[in-house]
Design a protein around this motif. Structure first.
Motif, PDB file in Angstrom:
ATOM      1  N   GLU B  89      12.445  22.183  -4.305  1.00  0.00           N
ATOM      2  CA  GLU B  89      13.414  22.940  -5.117  1.00  0.00           C
ATOM      3  C   GLU B  89      14.818  22.343  -4.996  1.00  0.00           C
ATOM      4  N   GLU B  90      15.156  21.899  -3.812  1.00  0.00           N
ATOM      5  CA  GLU B  90      16.469  21.284  -3.610  1.00  0.00           C
ATOM      6  C   GLU B  90      16.573  19.961  -4.376  1.00  0.00           C
ATOM      7  N   ALA B  91      15.507  19.169  -4.295  1.00  0.00           N
ATOM      8  CA  ALA B  91      15.516  17.882  -5.010  1.00  0.00           C
ATOM      9  C   ALA B  91      15.635  18.113  -6.518  1.00  0.00           C
ATOM     10  N   LYS B  92      14.980  19.172  -6.998  1.00  0.00           N
ATOM     11  CA  LYS B  92      15.058  19.503  -8.430  1.00  0.00           C
ATOM     12  C   LYS B  92      16.484  19.897  -8.814  1.00  0.00           C
ATOM     13  N   GLU B  93      17.068  20.760  -8.017  1.00  0.00           N
ATOM     14  CA  GLU B  93      18.430  21.237  -8.302  1.00  0.00           C
ATOM     15  C   GLU B  93      19.424  20.068  -8.324  1.00  0.00           C
ATOM     16  N   LEU B  94      19.191  19.106  -7.464  1.00  0.00           N
ATOM     17  CA  LEU B  94      20.102  17.956  -7.374  1.00  0.00           C
ATOM     18  C   LEU B  94      19.726  16.845  -8.356  1.00  0.00           C
ATOM     19  N   ASN B  95      18.635  17.061  -9.076  1.00  0.00           N
ATOM     20  CA  ASN B  95      18.171  16.068 -10.054  1.00  0.00           C
ATOM     21  C   ASN B  95      17.947  14.698  -9.400  1.00  0.00           C
ATOM     22  N   ALA B  96      17.396  14.737  -8.208  1.00  0.00           N
ATOM     23  CA  ALA B  96      17.172  13.498  -7.446  1.00  0.00           C
ATOM     24  C   ALA B  96      15.998  12.706  -8.017  1.00  0.00           C
ATOM     25  N   ASP B  97      16.081  11.386  -7.909  1.00  0.00           N
ATOM     26  CA  ASP B  97      14.959  10.542  -8.368  1.00  0.00           C
ATOM     27  C   ASP B  97      13.672  10.895  -7.642  1.00  0.00           C
ATOM     28  N   SER B  98      13.779  11.184  -6.348  1.00  0.00           N
ATOM     29  CA  SER B  98      12.585  11.573  -5.605  1.00  0.00           C
ATOM     30  C   SER B  98      12.937  12.325  -4.334  1.00  0.00           C
ATOM     31  N   LEU B  99      11.934  12.997  -3.805  1.00  0.00           N
ATOM     32  CA  LEU B  99      12.031  13.632  -2.496  1.00  0.00           C
ATOM     33  C   LEU B  99      11.308  12.715  -1.515  1.00  0.00           C
ATOM     34  N   VAL B 100      12.055  12.226  -0.531  1.00  0.00           N
ATOM     35  CA  VAL B 100      11.482  11.282   0.439  1.00  0.00           C
ATOM     36  C   VAL B 100      10.650  12.023   1.489  1.00  0.00           C
ATOM     37  N   MET B 101       9.493  11.468   1.801  1.00  0.00           N
ATOM     38  CA  MET B 101       8.599  12.033   2.807  1.00  0.00           C
ATOM     39  C   MET B 101       8.553  11.162   4.052  1.00  0.00           C
ATOM     40  N   VAL B 102       8.947  11.722   5.189  1.00  0.00           N
ATOM     41  CA  VAL B 102       8.612  11.129   6.486  1.00  0.00           C
ATOM     42  C   VAL B 102       7.510  12.033   7.016  1.00  0.00           C
ATOM     43  N   VAL B 103       6.298  11.472   7.122  1.00  0.00           N
ATOM     44  CA  VAL B 103       5.111  12.334   7.170  1.00  0.00           C
ATOM     45  C   VAL B 103       4.826  13.007   8.500  1.00  0.00           C
ATOM     46  N   GLY B 104       5.449  12.526   9.576  1.00  0.00           N
ATOM     47  CA  GLY B 104       5.256  13.172  10.860  1.00  0.00           C
ATOM     48  C   GLY B 104       4.205  12.534  11.753  1.00  0.00           C
ATOM     49  N   ALA B 105       4.185  12.991  13.002  1.00  0.00           N
ATOM     50  CA  ALA B 105       3.245  12.542  14.037  1.00  0.00           C
ATOM     51  C   ALA B 105       3.375  13.558  15.154  1.00  0.00           C
ATOM     52  N   SER B 106       2.382  13.619  16.005  1.00  0.00           N
ATOM     53  CA  SER B 106       2.435  14.570  17.118  1.00  0.00           C
ATOM     54  C   SER B 106       1.643  14.025  18.295  1.00  0.00           C
ATOM     55  N   THR B 107       2.197  14.171  19.489  1.00  0.00           N
ATOM     56  CA  THR B 107       1.466  13.739  20.684  1.00  0.00           C
ATOM     57  C   THR B 107       0.236  14.619  20.903  1.00  0.00           C
ATOM     58  N   GLU B 108       0.197  15.766  20.236  1.00  0.00           N
ATOM     59  CA  GLU B 108      -0.940  16.680  20.420  1.00  0.00           C
ATOM     60  C   GLU B 108      -2.051  16.465  19.400  1.00  0.00           C
ATOM     61  N   VAL B 109      -1.851  15.529  18.481  1.00  0.00           N
ATOM     62  CA  VAL B 109      -2.850  15.296  17.435  1.00  0.00           C
ATOM     63  C   VAL B 109      -3.256  13.819  17.415  1.00  0.00           C
ATOM     64  N   PRO B 110      -4.551  13.528  17.587  1.00  0.00           N
ATOM     65  CA  PRO B 110      -5.002  12.127  17.522  1.00  0.00           C
ATOM     66  C   PRO B 110      -4.611  11.505  16.174  1.00  0.00           C
ATOM     67  N   ILE B 111      -4.311  10.233  16.191  1.00  0.00           N
ATOM     68  CA  ILE B 111      -3.699   9.595  15.020  1.00  0.00           C
ATOM     69  C   ILE B 111      -4.577   9.682  13.765  1.00  0.00           C
ATOM     70  N   ALA B 112      -5.887   9.589  13.923  1.00  0.00           N
ATOM     71  CA  ALA B 112      -6.758   9.673  12.734  1.00  0.00           C
ATOM     72  C   ALA B 112      -6.692  11.077  12.127  1.00  0.00           C
ATOM     73  N   ASP B 113      -6.688  12.089  12.991  1.00  0.00           N
ATOM     74  CA  ASP B 113      -6.569  13.473  12.507  1.00  0.00           C
ATOM     75  C   ASP B 113      -5.206  13.687  11.852  1.00  0.00           C
ATOM     76  N   ALA B 114      -4.188  13.095  12.456  1.00  0.00           N
ATOM     77  CA  ALA B 114      -2.833  13.239  11.909  1.00  0.00           C
ATOM     78  C   ALA B 114      -2.770  12.680  10.491  1.00  0.00           C
ATOM     79  N   ARG B 115      -3.426  11.554  10.293  1.00  0.00           N
ATOM     80  CA  ARG B 115      -3.414  10.938   8.960  1.00  0.00           C
ATOM     81  C   ARG B 115      -4.137  11.836   7.952  1.00  0.00           C
ATOM     82  N   GLN B 116      -5.180  12.504   8.398  1.00  0.00           N
ATOM     83  CA  GLN B 116      -5.864  13.446   7.506  1.00  0.00           C
ATOM     84  C   GLN B 116      -4.960  14.639   7.176  1.00  0.00           C
ATOM     85  N   MET B 117      -4.185  15.082   8.160  1.00  0.00           N
ATOM     86  CA  MET B 117      -3.248  16.202   7.902  1.00  0.00           C
ATOM     87  C   MET B 117      -2.210  15.825   6.853  1.00  0.00           C
TER      88      MET B 117
END
Lengths: 270, 270
Positions: B89-117
């Motif tokens: 909604e914020e990106a829309k209001e600002l008429n931004a070209d895109s909303l950037v995603m930094v997808v995350g990671a967690s020491t509590e989630v194995p990397i393959a599961d994290a990628r599925q999330m």
């Protein structure tokens, strides 16, 4: 989990120990193999180092390390090649499974040129290594080292670099610290079948304490050492598994405490 | 070299400035576009921020950032999705070209599961973004962040993650800091043609001062920004080029000095 018979102590894990101290430590802790570093070999003397490992009945999984092929001047690159020749001779004298290559990088050399220098350096080195009966193990390093330590950063890239040579001449050293993050690591390990000369266990700590001296003991970080070890086994590797941990806090710990922990974690988690 | 008309100031480069100060800075220095961070937008107020950029006649290249899909509990993941809806909604209001995603990671989630999330999170987010007319820009992050910040680490992996969606719905944000080291970066950029939503310039310093706050201004490190910019252009991208530099020393420098340097280096080296 991994049999202690496959454990090899990479000497970098007990940085404050001499060759003799590391060899004696392996014997005390039932570790059958060791990987030696050249600066430690030079301190102890090559013949003396070879004598220590023979007397102790240890197997030498690798000599660390040759490489560093990247330099702006031809004269400097030639000097590095000459040093690699000496490293081959040391690996031969120690009867090491392979001579590990960390290929180098330089802020003065664009990365594409640096990669060509590595290929050129190998072309000079491999015939001599072949003649001496020493295997060359290319170690892809984590991408965070591409600016200052190694322009070889993935398994696939390392396989391409090894491809001009026979599979028993030039292969790969796979260290979980460098490869664990790769979304295609399992496929790449499979492609490396027949070229895997070594496997290293350790861990990636979060947060990373230091880019160079911040590695963890298996179990203290986020790497699934067991899954990667099984993948490497499935690709046909059944040789020694080195534990190589650069970590200042570990180096400040008494060596026997370090080895107790290494053996415990290795047999429980790798 | 790059035309200043393509320059976009990513607000992270002048961390101490508010939205209004960053907007005014762009106007003073002839920078036509800006990328805004959500914590700064929240400080200034969304409507107020949108008013500032409209009044100044600036284009908004992106809003930073959504993502962070990886969490051990379903409840926490749901909360993150809700926050991503607000980011859309914020990106829309600002008429931004895109909303950037930094997808995350967690020491509590194995990397393959994290990628599925991440894949699952996108499946929940994209329909809403589509409805709001906001493009989702996946940013592959450097492999050194795979343990704590992003399990999306290469262009190819990001393309696979984007593949289930239309090319004008989900694309990639390519930042030289994250991709420069890759031995196949030029081939991967080519494969990203039609899905490139943004391009970021900066530099990789040697030695790296800090894994998070150690980025350099173009020309101070080892990245060939120009070659990568040409590759991105050749893949059909002709939009804004953000300069995004997380660097404590830069943040301690007066903002106008920073922008002088950014403009100078951008027009000379990108």
């Amino acid at each position: 989990m991994a049999d202690i018979q496959r454990l090899s102590l990479n000497q970098a894990t007990v940085q404050n120990w001499s060759v003799k101290e590391a060899v004696d430590g392996c014997v005390r802790h039932g570790i059958p193999s060791i990987a030696l570093w050249r600066h430690k070999i030079h301190e102890a003397g090559l013949q003396q180092s070879a004598q220590h490992v023979r007397d102790a009945g240890l197997h030498v999984s690798s000599v660390c390390r040759g490489g560093m092929f990247v330099a702006p001047s031809a004269a400097e690159r030639k000097e590095r090649i000459m040093d690699n020749f000496r490293a081959v001779e040391e690996a031969k004298e120690l009867n090491a499974d392979s001579l590990v290559m960390v290929v180098g990088a330089s802020t003065e050399v664009p990365i594409a040129d640096a990669r060509q220098m590595v290929a050129d350096g190998l072309a000079e080195l491999v015939p001599y290594a072949r003649e001496q009966g020493v295997k060359i193990g290319l170690e892809p390093l984590h991408p965070m080292y591409a600016g200052d330590r190694s322009v070889l950063n993935t398994i696939d890239q390392s396989l391409a670099m090894a491809a001009p040579y026979a599979a028993d001449e030039v292969g790969l050293i796979l260290d979980v610290f460098h490869i664990w993050w790769d979304p295609t690591v399992f496929e790449q390990i499979q492609r490396a079948a027949g070229r895997i000369f070594g496997f290293h266990a350790c861990d990636w700590l979060v947060p990373l304490p230091d880019t160079l001296l911040g590695r963890g003991v298996m179990g203290d970080g986020v790497i699934d050492n067991h899954a990667l070890r099984l993948a490497v086994d499935a690709a046909g590797y059944n040789g020694p598994i080195e534990v190589e941990i650069f970590n200042q806090a570990l180096w400040d710990t008494p060596g026997d405490d370090v080895l107790n922990k290494v053996v415990e974690r290795f047999t429980a988690l790798v």
